[in-house]
Design an enzyme around this catalytic site. Structure first.
Site, mmCIF file in Angstrom:
data_model
loop_
_atom_site.group_PDB
_atom_site.id
_atom_site.type_symbol
_atom_site.label_atom_id
_atom_site.label_comp_id
_atom_site.label_asym_id
_atom_site.label_seq_id
_atom_site.Cartn_x
_atom_site.Cartn_y
_atom_site.Cartn_z
ATOM 1 C CG HIS A 59 96.644 53.407 52.440
ATOM 2 N ND1 HIS A 59 95.780 54.411 52.085
ATOM 3 C CD2 HIS A 59 95.877 52.444 53.012
ATOM 4 C CE1 HIS A 59 94.545 54.077 52.436
ATOM 5 N NE2 HIS A 59 94.577 52.870 53.004
ATOM 6 C CD GLU A 60 96.647 48.525 53.577
ATOM 7 O OE1 GLU A 60 96.247 48.288 54.728
ATOM 8 O OE2 GLU A 60 95.880 48.848 52.655
ATOM 9 C CG HIS A 63 94.969 51.451 57.701
ATOM 10 N ND1 HIS A 63 94.052 52.421 57.992
ATOM 11 C CD2 HIS A 63 94.845 51.201 56.362
ATOM 12 C CE1 HIS A 63 93.406 52.750 56.872
ATOM 13 N NE2 HIS A 63 93.877 52.027 55.875
ATOM 14 C CG ASP A 161 90.719 53.001 54.507
ATOM 15 O OD1 ASP A 161 90.738 51.902 55.084
ATOM 16 O OD2 ASP A 161 91.699 53.476 53.908
HETATM 17 ZN ZN LIG Z 1 93.094 51.890 54.017
#
Ligand SMILES: [Zn+2]
Length: 257
Positions: A59-60, A63, A161
């Site tokens: 997930h990170e 980004h 987020d």
């Molecule tokens: Zn996030």
């Protein structure tokens, strides 16, 4: 607050680190697994936790890789027992870019959940057989976790987020700091509601999570305030320099005869 961490390894120039409190989670989780089903239980629960946090890291990375495309430096991803935090150097203040960097995280979770949904048999076909869940059961759990992680992160609780998306949409109409203020305020209200809901549900980890989001939201708002002050300071310094140059020019000796 976020000191005391151990560096693991680097991926694409990004340092992956774990906070010391993460070791506590690892130990408690391993102990729970051992209490349930001995050594196999310990290894299985550790593997499931590692898979879960592997998804947090992905997930990170969603980004980070998007941010890197926009020229942002990402020195570190820090893993905490309640999730991951990527550190960015110079996030763009352009709403469109912030939206793209932000949605890339939950998008990774939805892609993982979607792939698992396609690959796994229907939940009705899965039967629990004993203390240690089967591989299919664990993958179903991972699918649900990814779905929950993606949706939870979209809550408008800045600096999560959803809160960042709210800030980006406000920043199209308001100055950046004002937009951050309103996103952070909305985030704090969400956190207070979240703590109340978590207490009502008897979920202590969720209480900790919302308190943490509340504190980090305030920290980030103050950092934005500081940055704005520094920018104003530099604008003033530059303005003075230009003025000084003008004064110097005014004082330049008259051209010779
Ligand atoms: Zn996030």
């Amino acid at each position: 607050m976020l000191g005391w961490s151990i560096n693991l390894f680097r991926v694409g120039g990004i340092q992956l680190a774990v906070h010391f409190s993460f070791l506590l989670l690892l130990a408690v989780n391993a102990f729970d697994g051992y209490a349930d089903a001995g050594w196999p239980g310990l290894w299985w629960s550790t593997a499931v936790l590692a898979a879960f946090f592997g998804c947090v890291v992905l997930h990170e990375f969603g980004h980070c890789l998007t941010a890197i495309r926009f020229g942002v430096r990402v020195p570190r991803i820090l893993l905490l027992p309640i999730g991951g935090m990527a550190e960015f150097d110079g996030l763009p203040r352009e709403p469109r870019r912030e939206v793209l960097i932000t949605v890339a995280g939950p998008a990774v979770n939805f892609v993982i959940a979607g792939l698992l949904w396609l690959l796994l048999p229907a939940p009705a076909a899965v039967e629990s057989t004993g203390a240690i869940p089967t591989l299919t059961e664990s993958l179903h759990l991972l699918m649900n976790w990814n779905l929950a992680m993606g949706l939870f992160n979209l809550l408008p609780a800045f600096p999560m987020d959803g809160g960042r998306l709210l800030r980006a949409s406000l920043a199209t109409r308001l100055p950046y700091l004002r937009a951050t203020f309103w996103a952070a305020t909305c985030g704090k209200v969400m956190c207070v509601l979240g703590v109340a809901a978590a207490l009502w549900l008897g979920e202590p980890l969720l209480v900790v999570l919302f308190v943490f989001i509340f504190i980090v939201g305030e920290m980030e708002y103050r950092a934005a305030q500081r940055r704005e002050r520094d920018d104003a300071h530099w604008r003033e310094v530059i303005a003075r320099r230009f003025a000084a140059a003008g004064t110097d020019a005014d004082r330049a000796p008259p051209a010779g005869p």
